[in-house]
Design a protein around this motif. Structure first.
Motif, PDB file in Angstrom:
ATOM      1  N   LEU A 136       0.856  -1.187   0.000  1.00  0.00           N
ATOM      2  CA  LEU A 136       0.000   0.000   0.000  1.00  0.00           C
ATOM      3  C   LEU A 136       0.889   1.233   0.000  1.00  0.00           C
ATOM      4  CD1 LEU A 136      -2.811   1.403   0.350  1.00  0.00           C
ATOM      5  CD2 LEU A 136      -2.411   1.273   2.816  1.00  0.00           C
ATOM      6  N   VAL A 137       0.592   2.177  -0.886  1.00  0.00           N
ATOM      7  CA  VAL A 137       1.273   3.470  -0.886  1.00  0.00           C
ATOM      8  C   VAL A 137       0.485   4.387   0.042  1.00  0.00           C
ATOM      9  CG1 VAL A 137       2.124   5.398  -2.243  1.00  0.00           C
ATOM     10  CG2 VAL A 137       2.060   3.105  -3.237  1.00  0.00           C
ATOM     11  N   THR A 138       1.081   4.745   1.159  1.00  0.00           N
ATOM     12  CA  THR A 138       0.388   5.559   2.152  1.00  0.00           C
ATOM     13  C   THR A 138       0.497   7.048   1.833  1.00  0.00           C
ATOM     14  OG1 THR A 138       2.387   5.286   3.510  1.00  0.00           O
ATOM     15  CG2 THR A 138       0.500   3.904   4.034  1.00  0.00           C
ATOM     16  N   LEU A 139      -0.188   7.863   2.625  1.00  0.00           N
ATOM     17  CA  LEU A 139      -0.269   9.293   2.348  1.00  0.00           C
ATOM     18  C   LEU A 139       1.086   9.983   2.299  1.00  0.00           C
ATOM     19  CD1 LEU A 139      -3.355  10.288   4.534  1.00  0.00           C
ATOM     20  CD2 LEU A 139      -3.222  10.255   2.041  1.00  0.00           C
ATOM     21  N   ASP A 140       2.077   9.408   2.977  1.00  0.00           N
ATOM     22  CA  ASP A 140       3.416  10.006   2.958  1.00  0.00           C
ATOM     23  C   ASP A 140       4.214   9.614   1.721  1.00  0.00           C
ATOM     24  OD1 ASP A 140       3.740   7.371   3.584  1.00  0.00           O
ATOM     25  OD2 ASP A 140       4.757   7.695   5.488  1.00  0.00           O
ATOM     26  N   GLY A 141       3.580   8.896   0.769  1.00  0.00           N
ATOM     27  CA  GLY A 141       4.243   8.526  -0.473  1.00  0.00           C
ATOM     28  C   GLY A 141       5.129   7.309  -0.386  1.00  0.00           C
ATOM     29  N   VAL A 142       5.112   6.602   0.742  1.00  0.00           N
ATOM     30  CA  VAL A 142       5.970   5.432   0.934  1.00  0.00           C
ATOM     31  C   VAL A 142       5.189   4.167   0.573  1.00  0.00           C
ATOM     32  CG1 VAL A 142       7.275   4.082   2.618  1.00  0.00           C
ATOM     33  CG2 VAL A 142       7.276   6.578   2.744  1.00  0.00           C
ATOM     34  N   THR A 143       5.816   3.306  -0.228  1.00  0.00           N
ATOM     35  CA  THR A 143       5.216   2.017  -0.537  1.00  0.00           C
ATOM     36  C   THR A 143       5.552   1.048   0.589  1.00  0.00           C
ATOM     37  OG1 THR A 143       5.425   2.392  -2.917  1.00  0.00           O
ATOM     38  CG2 THR A 143       5.118   0.116  -2.192  1.00  0.00           C
ATOM     39  N   ARG A 144       4.519   0.548   1.250  1.00  0.00           N
ATOM     40  CA  ARG A 144       4.732  -0.270   2.440  1.00  0.00           C
ATOM     41  C   ARG A 144       4.316  -1.717   2.167  1.00  0.00           C
ATOM     42  NH1 ARG A 144       6.015   3.155   6.495  1.00  0.00           N
ATOM     43  NH2 ARG A 144       5.444   5.340   6.142  1.00  0.00           N
ATOM     44  N   THR A 145       5.219  -2.634   2.499  1.00  0.00           N
ATOM     45  CA  THR A 145       4.881  -4.055   2.436  1.00  0.00           C
ATOM     46  C   THR A 145       4.152  -4.411   3.723  1.00  0.00           C
ATOM     47  OG1 THR A 145       6.827  -4.524   1.082  1.00  0.00           O
ATOM     48  CG2 THR A 145       5.793  -6.383   2.218  1.00  0.00           C
ATOM     49  N   LEU A 146       2.943  -4.910   3.588  1.00  0.00           N
ATOM     50  CA  LEU A 146       2.073  -5.104   4.739  1.00  0.00           C
ATOM     51  C   LEU A 146       2.367  -6.423   5.435  1.00  0.00           C
ATOM     52  CD1 LEU A 146      -1.198  -3.839   3.038  1.00  0.00           C
ATOM     53  CD2 LEU A 146       0.449  -2.537   4.390  1.00  0.00           C
ATOM     54  N   GLN A 147       2.143  -6.443   6.744  1.00  0.00           N
ATOM     55  CA  GLN A 147       2.326  -7.653   7.532  1.00  0.00           C
ATOM     56  C   GLN A 147       0.972  -8.291   7.818  1.00  0.00           C
ATOM     57  OE1 GLN A 147       4.002  -6.877  11.376  1.00  0.00           O
ATOM     58  NE2 GLN A 147       2.630  -5.189  11.834  1.00  0.00           N
ATOM     59  N   PRO A 148       0.944  -9.584   8.136  1.00  0.00           N
ATOM     60  CA  PRO A 148      -0.343 -10.284   8.287  1.00  0.00           C
ATOM     61  C   PRO A 148      -1.225  -9.742   9.404  1.00  0.00           C
ATOM     62  CG  PRO A 148       1.464 -11.848   8.041  1.00  0.00           C
ATOM     63  CD  PRO A 148       2.085 -10.502   8.200  1.00  0.00           C
ATOM     64  N   THR A 149      -0.641  -9.006  10.384  1.00  0.00           N
ATOM     65  CA  THR A 149      -1.451  -8.468  11.480  1.00  0.00           C
ATOM     66  C   THR A 149      -1.988  -7.077  11.192  1.00  0.00           C
ATOM     67  OG1 THR A 149       0.587  -7.695  12.544  1.00  0.00           O
ATOM     68  CG2 THR A 149      -0.283  -9.838  13.245  1.00  0.00           C
TER      69      THR A 149
END
Length: 832
Positions: free
Chosen positions: A309-322
């Protein structure tokens, strides 16, 4: 949390000064850490009441001698307006103009052209041929923010001629909101406490709105996959919005609370969160994609493996299962309760939005914040728990403000998925129990009034009060919670101080703690420093002690020994702190590793517990241990001393001998031992009265390498504190200083290599009896002169009688007895 007094006044009448209010809140359990003054006496730079005013620009002209300067004529309520020179880009030529802040000559302001907060005094100056002694002010010059691009424009209803301190001066209370007071993480929450403490009435903000748009249920569907993660989700749709700056009063309140104004939609969202304590999120409706049915679907679920998910701060984040996500039918829209997604954010061209007000499971929010390093005001509230019951209240307030300040057309109906309704908590309260616990006579009527002021529902029945907790309280579980509420609102300071009816009971000593403190005192006197290491560790870390064993086995692994069981934490903060330690040595070696980088000598000890699981028992054995670590030179460098020797096995043995002597432990035996972390031949166990009280020796080189220690001896000891305490003698024999001289002679004894020096010393002492004062080994020899498999031990013997001087004949007789006993018991011969 920052609480502006001007905002607080909107919901409750204040009958106390800010200082009195701060004290009242602190005594009621809401600690006010700081009272911050803005432009008032008590601030770093108060606004002069006779020099800084609200003004009205009546005319703006060009400066005759400068293209970038203007002449602004400002009315500030005096007999005549004043003309000032300014370069403000947000003033425009012509008649009339905005409300501004005017500062006259002598006013003290912050210098807007210098970094930081540099105070200056306004003086007369000539700017391109025109005298100027006043100025219209920017936010930075007033200390409101760092903004200096233009001057501060006040709202149209600002009263001309009023001192700025009366118009914008404020006081901000910095309140420490702890997990136990999470209900107060809002202006309304603080106002509710103030109303209860001062007997005032709480006023709620306006929440009225008119919904005339398309019904939300015709174009939107909600689906919650797990109600435990997302107890409630409400959604509404608003169209026809106008993105613009939010009004001055809202921007001012957000700024005082430490938030930066952005635009009316974002500011409204933040405003409602601060006002009601309910975080929320506004999506651009066009960023929520439609499904095959033609409706938009909002789905809440866990993140899937590999999802990003690309969050509002422009960073692409790899999500964790929790991670909990808010999704449409295509993919994630936001990290629930933490941060929105960039694709669905509100943009300058946004006119249609989806308004989300939801609640989330706190533990998952904390995990997400920690994993992605995304702390925020919203996440901090969700992490402590937000009541699901207040979600609809926040929806109504959001819709009211969106309609009022952004011209929105609200869709009919608010979708409300509520799979886990908040339970109603009812508690029976016994007034007599309240009086018994608090030790003060509080009338039942007073208890009822306090609870109702805090919005508890109260009815009386058979001498008890049936109390229903309000929807904003998640912390009420039983009668004890209600007693606490009554006590803090009644006032801890109002409770009389009373003396104990009986005398203070005699102090009962704790022999175990006294003994541990004695160990600390003795070891400090022997030149060691005490350290305290973590009781939490990791099995892999302790397994580094087994490096020599693993190398011999040939697998080279660092895993924990399979037969060792640990007490494990259910939810460790970090993998390095996941179990309770079984030994003091790894922590002490960590200390040694860190300190040998900066010091030539390290000698430290620790007295602390280790934790050994018991089969079938809930709690482990918590066993006190003494750990010692030495390495480096034996004494600090000194100009009178040459190069000091490096500490070895016998330095540690000497420290232990000094310790045992000081705590009166006699009959200590030193026996060869095997230990996985110690070098063979340089490890010994300490025996007292047939009981093993510990082990000491030199660290194995392979283990030393695992801690990245220098190539020099490292000495360790780990002793059982309880065993030492059991071995401690009750009485210490004190002898007079000898009055008669002693006879001293040396005796060299040749014995088999397998015979220990301790065995020889024991035989000598037994044979010598009371006339043998002291025995000291001073030399060990192995070589051709004594033969293979044998060794020579040289002893210094002191013969002395308490009542006479021994004759040569008596000394010779005693020597002969010792020699004969050695020969008969140990097969010893005397070396000539």
């Amino acid at each position: 949390m920052r609480v502006p007094i001007s905002w607080l006044k909107e919901y409750v009448d204040l009958t106390l000064s800010p200082e009195q209010l701060a004290e009242k809140l602190t005594l009621a359990g809401l600690e006010v850490e700081q009272v911050e003054y803005i432009g008032l006496p008590g601030s770093e730079l108060p606004w002069d009441r006779d020099k800084i005013f609200v003004g009205q620009v009546v005319r703006v002209e060009r400066h005759p001698n400068a293209d970038r300067l203007l002449l602004a004529t400002v009315d500030y309520g005096a007999d005549a307006p004043i003309t000032v020179v300014t370069g403000a880009p947000n003033l425009h030529l012509g008649e009339g103009g905005p409300k501004v802040v005017l500062a006259l000559r002598g006013a003290r302001l912050y210098d807007g052209h210098k970094e930081g907060k540099v105070i200056m005094t306004l003086k007369e100056a000539t700017l391109r041929g025109i005298k100027n002694d006043s100025m219209v002010c920017s936010e930075k010059e007033l200390g409101l923010s760092d903004e200096h691009e233009g001057i501060l424009i006040l709202p149209e209803d600002a009263p001309v001629g009023v001192p700025l301190a009366d118009y914008l001066g404020d006081v901000v209370l910095h309140v420490a909101v702890l997990p136990s007071t999470a209900r107060c993480a809002s202006i309304i929450g603080i106002a509710r406490e103030v109303a209860a403490l001062t007997g005032q009435t709480l006023r709620y903000p306006d929440m009225r709105f008119v919904a005339t748009g398309t019904p939300a249920e015709d174009e939107l569907r909600l689906e919650i996959t797990d109600g435990r993660l997302n107890p409630r989700f409400t959604a509404s749709i608003v169209r026809g919005l106008r993105i613009a700056p939010s009004p001055f009063w809202m921007q001012r309140r957000l700024t005082l609370c430490g938030m930066r104004p952005i635009n009316n939609l974002v500011d409204i969202s933040n405003y409602v969160m601060l006002e009601l304590g309910q975080p929320n999120h506004i999506f651009d409706l066009h960023g929520v994609r439609r499904g095959q049915s033609g409706k938009r679907t909002i789905l809440t679920r866990y993140a899937r493996p590999g999802e990003t998910l690309v969050t509002l701060d422009g960073v692409t984040r790899t999500l964790q299962p929790t991670d909990i996500l808010v999704c449409d039918e295509v993919g994630p829209l936001s990290l629930a309760g933490v941060m929105g997604g960039l694709e669905s954010e509100v943009k300058p061209e946004t006119t249609e939005v989806l308004v989300e007000v939801a609640t989330w499971e706190p533990a998952h929010i904390r995990k997400t914040v920690r994993h992605h390093n995304l702390p925020s005001e919203a996440a901090s509230r969700f992490a402590r728990g937000v009541p699901p019951a207040i979600a609809m209240t926040a929806q109504h307030r959001l819709l009211h403000l969106l309609q009022t300040l952004a011209g929105g057309k609200i869709g009919q109906g608010i979708l409300d998925a509520y799979p886990m309704p908040q339970p109603v908590v009812q508690v029976a309260l016994r007034p007599n129990r309240v009086r018994q616990v608090l030790g003060v006579e509080i009338p039942t009527e007073r208890m009822v009034s306090i609870l109702r002021a805090l919005e508890f529902g109260v009815t009386e029945s058979n001498g008890e009060l049936q109390v229903i907790a309000p929807s904003h309280r998640l912390d009420i579980e039983g009668e004890h919670d209600l007693i606490e509420e009554i006590a803090r609102i009644h006032g801890y300071d109002a409770m009389p101080a009373t003396l104990m009816a009986e005398g203070i009971p005699p102090a009962q000593g704790d022999p175990a703690l006294v003994f541990e403190e004695r160990l600390r005192d003795v070891l400090a006197g022997l030149g060691l420093q005490e350290v305290i290491t973590y009781r939490l560790t990791a099995p892999e870390h302790e397994a580094r002690l087994l490096a020599a064993v693993n190398a011999k086995r040939g697998d080279g692994r660092d895993g924990s020994s399979p037969e060792l069981a640990y007490i494990r934490l259910a939810n460790p903060l970090t993998p390095e702190r996941s179990v309770m330690r079984r030994s003091l040595l790894p922590g002490l070696l960590d200390v040694l590793e860190a300190n040998l980088r900066h010091h030539e000598r390290v000698a430290v000890f620790e007295v602390g517990a280790i934790y050994i699981p018991r089969a079938g028992a809930l709690l482990p054995d918590e066993l006190p241990r003494l750990g010692i670590v030495l390495s480096g030179i034996s004494t600090e460098r000194h100009w009178r001393v040459g190069r000091s020797e490096v500490m070895d096995f016998y330095h540690l043995k000497g420290i232990l001998e000094g310790l045992f002597d000081a705590i009166n432990i006699r009959g200590v035996q030193w026996q060869p031992a095997q230990h996985p972390a110690l070098m063979p031949g340089r490890a010994a166990q300490v025996m007292v009265g047939g009981e093993n009280v510990g082990v000491f020796g030199e660290l194995h080189p392979l283990v030393r390498e695992r801690w990245d220690l220098p190539a020099q001896p490292v000495l360790l000891a780990e002793l059982d504190v309880m065993a030492l305490q059991r071995a401690q003698g009750a009485d210490r024999t004190i002898a007079d200083v000898p009055r008669f001289p002693a006879t001293i002679e040396d005796l060299a004894v040749i014995v088999d290599e397998r015979v220990t020096a301790a065995e020889v010393e024991q035989v000598i002492r037994q044979a010598g009896g009371e006339l043998l004062g002291a025995v000291r080994l001073f030399d060990v020899y192995r070589g051709e002169q004594v033969g293979a498999g044998r060794k020579s031990l040289a002893w210094s013997l002191v013969y002395q009688a308490p009542d006479r001087t021994l004759t040569a004949k008596e000394a010779e007789k005693l020597r002969g007895k010792i020699i004969r006993t050695l020969e008969s018991r140990l097969g010893a011969t005397i070396r000539q």
